[in-house]
Design a protein around this motif. Structure first.
Motif, PDB file in Angstrom:
ATOM      1  N   PRO A 122       0.824  -1.214   0.000  1.00  0.00           N
ATOM      2  CA  PRO A 122       0.000   0.000   0.000  1.00  0.00           C
ATOM      3  C   PRO A 122       0.859   1.265   0.000  1.00  0.00           C
ATOM      4  CG  PRO A 122      -0.810  -1.572   1.614  1.00  0.00           C
ATOM      5  CD  PRO A 122       0.512  -2.096   1.140  1.00  0.00           C
ATOM      6  N   VAL A 123       0.391   2.272  -0.722  1.00  0.00           N
ATOM      7  CA  VAL A 123       1.123   3.524  -0.851  1.00  0.00           C
ATOM      8  C   VAL A 123       0.111   4.668  -0.848  1.00  0.00           C
ATOM      9  CG1 VAL A 123       1.097   3.323  -3.373  1.00  0.00           C
ATOM     10  CG2 VAL A 123       2.822   4.756  -2.263  1.00  0.00           C
ATOM     11  N   PRO A 124       0.425   5.786  -0.205  1.00  0.00           N
ATOM     12  CA  PRO A 124      -0.521   6.910  -0.170  1.00  0.00           C
ATOM     13  C   PRO A 124      -0.949   7.337  -1.569  1.00  0.00           C
ATOM     14  CG  PRO A 124       1.257   7.285   1.393  1.00  0.00           C
ATOM     15  CD  PRO A 124       1.637   6.066   0.597  1.00  0.00           C
ATOM     16  N   GLY A 125      -2.246   7.458  -1.767  1.00  0.00           N
ATOM     17  CA  GLY A 125      -2.775   7.856  -3.065  1.00  0.00           C
ATOM     18  C   GLY A 125      -2.820   6.738  -4.081  1.00  0.00           C
ATOM     19  N   GLY A 126      -2.418   5.545  -3.694  1.00  0.00           N
ATOM     20  CA  GLY A 126      -2.400   4.428  -4.630  1.00  0.00           C
ATOM     21  C   GLY A 126      -3.751   3.760  -4.784  1.00  0.00           C
ATOM     22  N   VAL A 127      -3.931   3.128  -5.914  1.00  0.00           N
ATOM     23  CA  VAL A 127      -5.146   2.386  -6.229  1.00  0.00           C
ATOM     24  C   VAL A 127      -4.790   0.908  -6.320  1.00  0.00           C
ATOM     25  CG1 VAL A 127      -6.958   2.017  -7.936  1.00  0.00           C
ATOM     26  CG2 VAL A 127      -6.157   4.339  -7.452  1.00  0.00           C
ATOM     27  N   ARG A 128      -5.622   0.061  -5.724  1.00  0.00           N
ATOM     28  CA  ARG A 128      -5.373  -1.387  -5.734  1.00  0.00           C
ATOM     29  C   ARG A 128      -5.467  -1.920  -7.147  1.00  0.00           C
ATOM     30  NH1 ARG A 128      -3.406  -5.779  -4.525  1.00  0.00           N
ATOM     31  NH2 ARG A 128      -4.046  -7.122  -2.815  1.00  0.00           N
ATOM     32  N   THR A 129      -4.505  -2.758  -7.519  1.00  0.00           N
ATOM     33  CA  THR A 129      -4.511  -3.423  -8.819  1.00  0.00           C
ATOM     34  C   THR A 129      -4.411  -4.926  -8.599  1.00  0.00           C
ATOM     35  OG1 THR A 129      -2.106  -3.433  -9.078  1.00  0.00           O
ATOM     36  CG2 THR A 129      -3.276  -1.444  -9.801  1.00  0.00           C
ATOM     37  N   ALA A 130      -4.395  -5.669  -9.684  1.00  0.00           N
ATOM     38  CA  ALA A 130      -4.309  -7.121  -9.564  1.00  0.00           C
ATOM     39  C   ALA A 130      -2.986  -7.566  -8.940  1.00  0.00           C
ATOM     40  CB  ALA A 130      -4.469  -7.764 -10.944  1.00  0.00           C
ATOM     41  N   ASN A 131      -1.930  -6.756  -9.123  1.00  0.00           N
ATOM     42  CA  ASN A 131      -0.606  -7.156  -8.648  1.00  0.00           C
ATOM     43  C   ASN A 131      -0.071  -6.309  -7.496  1.00  0.00           C
ATOM     44  OD1 ASN A 131      -0.294  -9.210 -10.675  1.00  0.00           O
ATOM     45  ND2 ASN A 131       0.040  -7.550 -12.153  1.00  0.00           N
ATOM     46  N   GLY A 132      -0.870  -5.383  -6.993  1.00  0.00           N
ATOM     47  CA  GLY A 132      -0.393  -4.530  -5.905  1.00  0.00           C
ATOM     48  C   GLY A 132      -1.133  -3.214  -5.883  1.00  0.00           C
ATOM     49  N   TRP A 133      -0.376  -2.124  -5.905  1.00  0.00           N
ATOM     50  CA  TRP A 133      -0.946  -0.783  -5.875  1.00  0.00           C
ATOM     51  C   TRP A 133      -0.272   0.062  -6.940  1.00  0.00           C
ATOM     52  CZ3 TRP A 133      -0.733  -3.986  -1.868  1.00  0.00           C
ATOM     53  CH2 TRP A 133      -1.840  -4.046  -1.016  1.00  0.00           C
ATOM     54  N   ARG A 134      -1.017   1.043  -7.451  1.00  0.00           N
ATOM     55  CA  ARG A 134      -0.498   1.919  -8.502  1.00  0.00           C
ATOM     56  C   ARG A 134      -0.785   3.369  -8.151  1.00  0.00           C
ATOM     57  NH1 ARG A 134      -2.054   0.034 -14.230  1.00  0.00           N
ATOM     58  NH2 ARG A 134      -0.242  -1.288 -13.763  1.00  0.00           N
ATOM     59  N   VAL A 135       0.241   4.208  -8.290  1.00  0.00           N
ATOM     60  CA  VAL A 135       0.079   5.656  -8.195  1.00  0.00           C
ATOM     61  C   VAL A 135       0.124   6.192  -9.616  1.00  0.00           C
ATOM     62  CG1 VAL A 135       1.104   7.817  -7.389  1.00  0.00           C
ATOM     63  CG2 VAL A 135       1.100   5.805  -5.895  1.00  0.00           C
ATOM     64  N   ALA A 136      -0.936   6.891 -10.021  1.00  0.00           N
ATOM     65  CA  ALA A 136      -1.040   7.383 -11.396  1.00  0.00           C
ATOM     66  C   ALA A 136      -1.272   8.892 -11.393  1.00  0.00           C
ATOM     67  CB  ALA A 136      -2.180   6.669 -12.124  1.00  0.00           C
ATOM     68  N   TRP A 137      -0.766   9.556 -12.421  1.00  0.00           N
ATOM     69  CA  TRP A 137      -0.977  10.989 -12.569  1.00  0.00           C
ATOM     70  C   TRP A 137      -0.900  11.357 -14.042  1.00  0.00           C
ATOM     71  CZ3 TRP A 137       3.396   8.562 -11.063  1.00  0.00           C
ATOM     72  CH2 TRP A 137       4.595   8.882 -11.697  1.00  0.00           C
ATOM     73  N   ASP A 148      14.745  -2.374 -18.195  1.00  0.00           N
ATOM     74  CA  ASP A 148      14.198  -3.691 -18.515  1.00  0.00           C
ATOM     75  C   ASP A 148      14.842  -4.782 -17.657  1.00  0.00           C
ATOM     76  OD1 ASP A 148      12.578  -2.502 -20.387  1.00  0.00           O
ATOM     77  OD2 ASP A 148      13.827  -3.044 -22.110  1.00  0.00           O
ATOM     78  N   GLU A 149      16.162  -4.685 -17.445  1.00  0.00           N
ATOM     79  CA  GLU A 149      16.859  -5.669 -16.617  1.00  0.00           C
ATOM     80  C   GLU A 149      16.349  -5.645 -15.180  1.00  0.00           C
ATOM     81  OE1 GLU A 149      21.118  -5.178 -19.030  1.00  0.00           O
ATOM     82  OE2 GLU A 149      20.884  -4.428 -16.972  1.00  0.00           O
ATOM     83  N   VAL A 150      16.169  -4.458 -14.650  1.00  0.00           N
ATOM     84  CA  VAL A 150      15.736  -4.307 -13.261  1.00  0.00           C
ATOM     85  C   VAL A 150      14.325  -4.858 -13.076  1.00  0.00           C
ATOM     86  CG1 VAL A 150      15.065  -2.554 -11.574  1.00  0.00           C
ATOM     87  CG2 VAL A 150      17.283  -2.407 -12.706  1.00  0.00           C
ATOM     88  N   MET A 151      13.449  -4.576 -14.035  1.00  0.00           N
ATOM     89  CA  MET A 151      12.083  -5.074 -13.913  1.00  0.00           C
ATOM     90  C   MET A 151      12.030  -6.585 -14.117  1.00  0.00           C
ATOM     91  SD  MET A 151       9.680  -2.041 -15.487  1.00  0.00           S
ATOM     92  CE  MET A 151       8.202  -2.820 -14.824  1.00  0.00           C
ATOM     93  N   THR A 152      12.855  -7.113 -15.007  1.00  0.00           N
ATOM     94  CA  THR A 152      12.928  -8.560 -15.184  1.00  0.00           C
ATOM     95  C   THR A 152      13.376  -9.241 -13.894  1.00  0.00           C
ATOM     96  OG1 THR A 152      13.394  -8.337 -17.545  1.00  0.00           O
ATOM     97  CG2 THR A 152      14.026 -10.411 -16.506  1.00  0.00           C
ATOM     98  N   ALA A 153      14.196  -8.547 -13.119  1.00  0.00           N
ATOM     99  CA  ALA A 153      14.692  -9.086 -11.854  1.00  0.00           C
ATOM    100  C   ALA A 153      13.672  -8.977 -10.725  1.00  0.00           C
ATOM    101  CB  ALA A 153      15.978  -8.383 -11.450  1.00  0.00           C
ATOM    102  N   GLY A 154      12.510  -8.369 -10.996  1.00  0.00           N
ATOM    103  CA  GLY A 154      11.450  -8.355 -10.005  1.00  0.00           C
ATOM    104  C   GLY A 154      11.084  -7.022  -9.409  1.00  0.00           C
ATOM    105  N   VAL A 155      11.765  -5.944  -9.817  1.00  0.00           N
ATOM    106  CA  VAL A 155      11.387  -4.613  -9.339  1.00  0.00           C
ATOM    107  C   VAL A 155      10.092  -4.217 -10.051  1.00  0.00           C
ATOM    108  CG1 VAL A 155      12.098  -2.200  -9.190  1.00  0.00           C
ATOM    109  CG2 VAL A 155      13.791  -4.019  -8.895  1.00  0.00           C
ATOM    110  N   PRO A 156       9.031  -3.833  -9.302  1.00  0.00           N
ATOM    111  CA  PRO A 156       7.715  -3.693  -9.927  1.00  0.00           C
ATOM    112  C   PRO A 156       7.534  -2.483 -10.827  1.00  0.00           C
ATOM    113  CG  PRO A 156       7.614  -3.067  -7.620  1.00  0.00           C
ATOM    114  CD  PRO A 156       8.985  -3.645  -7.850  1.00  0.00           C
ATOM    115  N   GLY A 157       8.319  -1.453 -10.649  1.00  0.00           N
ATOM    116  CA  GLY A 157       8.168  -0.250 -11.466  1.00  0.00           C
ATOM    117  C   GLY A 157       9.472   0.521 -11.515  1.00  0.00           C
ATOM    118  N   VAL A 158       9.675   1.264 -12.610  1.00  0.00           N
ATOM    119  CA  VAL A 158      10.936   1.975 -12.802  1.00  0.00           C
ATOM    120  C   VAL A 158      10.682   3.361 -13.381  1.00  0.00           C
ATOM    121  CG1 VAL A 158      13.103   2.017 -14.098  1.00  0.00           C
ATOM    122  CG2 VAL A 158      12.311  -0.120 -13.112  1.00  0.00           C
ATOM    123  N   LEU A 159      11.351   4.350 -12.793  1.00  0.00           N
ATOM    124  CA  LEU A 159      11.537   5.657 -13.409  1.00  0.00           C
ATOM    125  C   LEU A 159      12.921   5.670 -14.037  1.00  0.00           C
ATOM    126  CD1 LEU A 159      10.417   7.961 -10.450  1.00  0.00           C
ATOM    127  CD2 LEU A 159       9.179   7.733 -12.610  1.00  0.00           C
TER     128      LEU A 159
END
Length: 290
Positions: free
Chosen positions: A17-32, A189-200
């Motif tokens: 859970p994260v402030p302002g996040g919305v529940r998704t199938a795989n966790g939570w998402r902050v969108a803007w 791409d490498e970081v996300m393949t390794a399991g990090v859920p999101g990347v800036l």
């Protein structure tokens, strides 16, 4: 959040859970929509532009909350300077600087990023309630990737040639735009393949680049923002503004910073990282209305 007229939306995924996040199938998402602001909260005595400015938890917390109240999306807490020539800080010292502030900010319900190069610091910060890791080394250390993946925390992958103590000695590229863009896309791409859920991704303005390199990257931002990962631009108070406009004192560079970051917003950046965060929120809102 600071929406502008661009139709593009941006988001970051978390597995907790994260402030302002919305529940998704795989966790939570902050969108803007449009370009949001990441406010810089330094708790270092030697940061290049505001070192020692916020000494004491109460003062630092008040400054951070003022940014949040102005409309900043993420607060980026840093306990080790990454200015050119900076020396490393021991893990315990860095943690001692940032953990009290992180715990106080958790109580205020804000999205917290931690600016660190150390996996040990990242792990403790996430355990204390931080949400995002901002690593200027681009998660070079495999342990940093493991920490973020295990915690389910997204990360900011930045490009830096060399390391802070030496990065500005003689930076050289064959084609700075092609090389930096290729590195960021591949590393994300490498970081996300390794399991990090999101990347800036962050082109690393001022990190192992000359003025010409920085300007080339800023002019080429539309190419970078056309990719699949949201882009963070952090040019706040950096030396290129002095080179362009003759502003030797870092704290006097906010007008130049705004000019660079408004360009980044027009070029599709998802976030800009700024010291004068409230002024950025205001400027971005006015630009959006236009």
């Amino acid at each position: 959040m600071t929406p502008d007229s661009r139709p593009d939306g941006h988001s970051l995924d978390f597995r907790f859970p994260v402030p302002g996040g919305v529940r998704t199938a795989n966790g939570w998402r902050v969108a803007w929509t449009g370009t949001a602001v990441m406010g810089i909260v330094n708790v270092t005595p030697d940061s290049f532009s505001d070192g020692g400015h916020h000494l004491g938890l109460d003062a630092t917390l008040a400054a951070a909350l003022a940014m949040r109240n102005a409309g900043v999306l993420i607060l980026d807490v840093g306990g080790e300077s990454t200015r050119p020539g900076a020396d490393p800080v021991p893990v315990e010292q860095e943690l001692g600087r940032i953990l009290p502030l992180i715990r106080a900010l958790v109580e205020e319900g804000v999205v917290i990023s931690v600016d660190t190069m150390k996996p040990e610091v990242a792990e403790e910060a996430l355990r204390a309630g931080a949400h995002l890791i901002n690593d200027v080394t681009g998660l070079r250390d495999p342990a940093m990737v493991e920490v973020c993946a295990r915690a389910g925390a997204p990360a900011c992958v930045m490009h830096m040639q060399g390391e802070p103590r030496t990065m500005q000695l003689q930076p050289q590229y064959g084609d700075v735009v092609a090389e930096v863009h290729a590195y960021l896309q591949a590393r994300a791409d490498e970081v996300m393949t390794a399991g990090v859920p999101g990347v800036l991704i962050d082109p690393g303005i001022g990190f192992g680049k000359t003025l010409e390199h920085n300007l080339a990257l800023l002019r080429a931002l539309p190419q970078l923002t056309a990719g699949s990962h949201p882009v963070l631009v952090g040019a706040s108070r950096k030396r290129l503004i002095d080179f362009i406009a003759d502003v030797p004192t870092a704290s006097d560079r906010d007008p130049g910073t705004l000019a660079l970051h408004l360009h980044a917003a027009r070029s599709g950046a998802a976030l800009v990282r700024a010291h004068a965060a409230a002024a950025h929120v205001q400027a971005l809102r006015v630009q959006a209305a236009l």
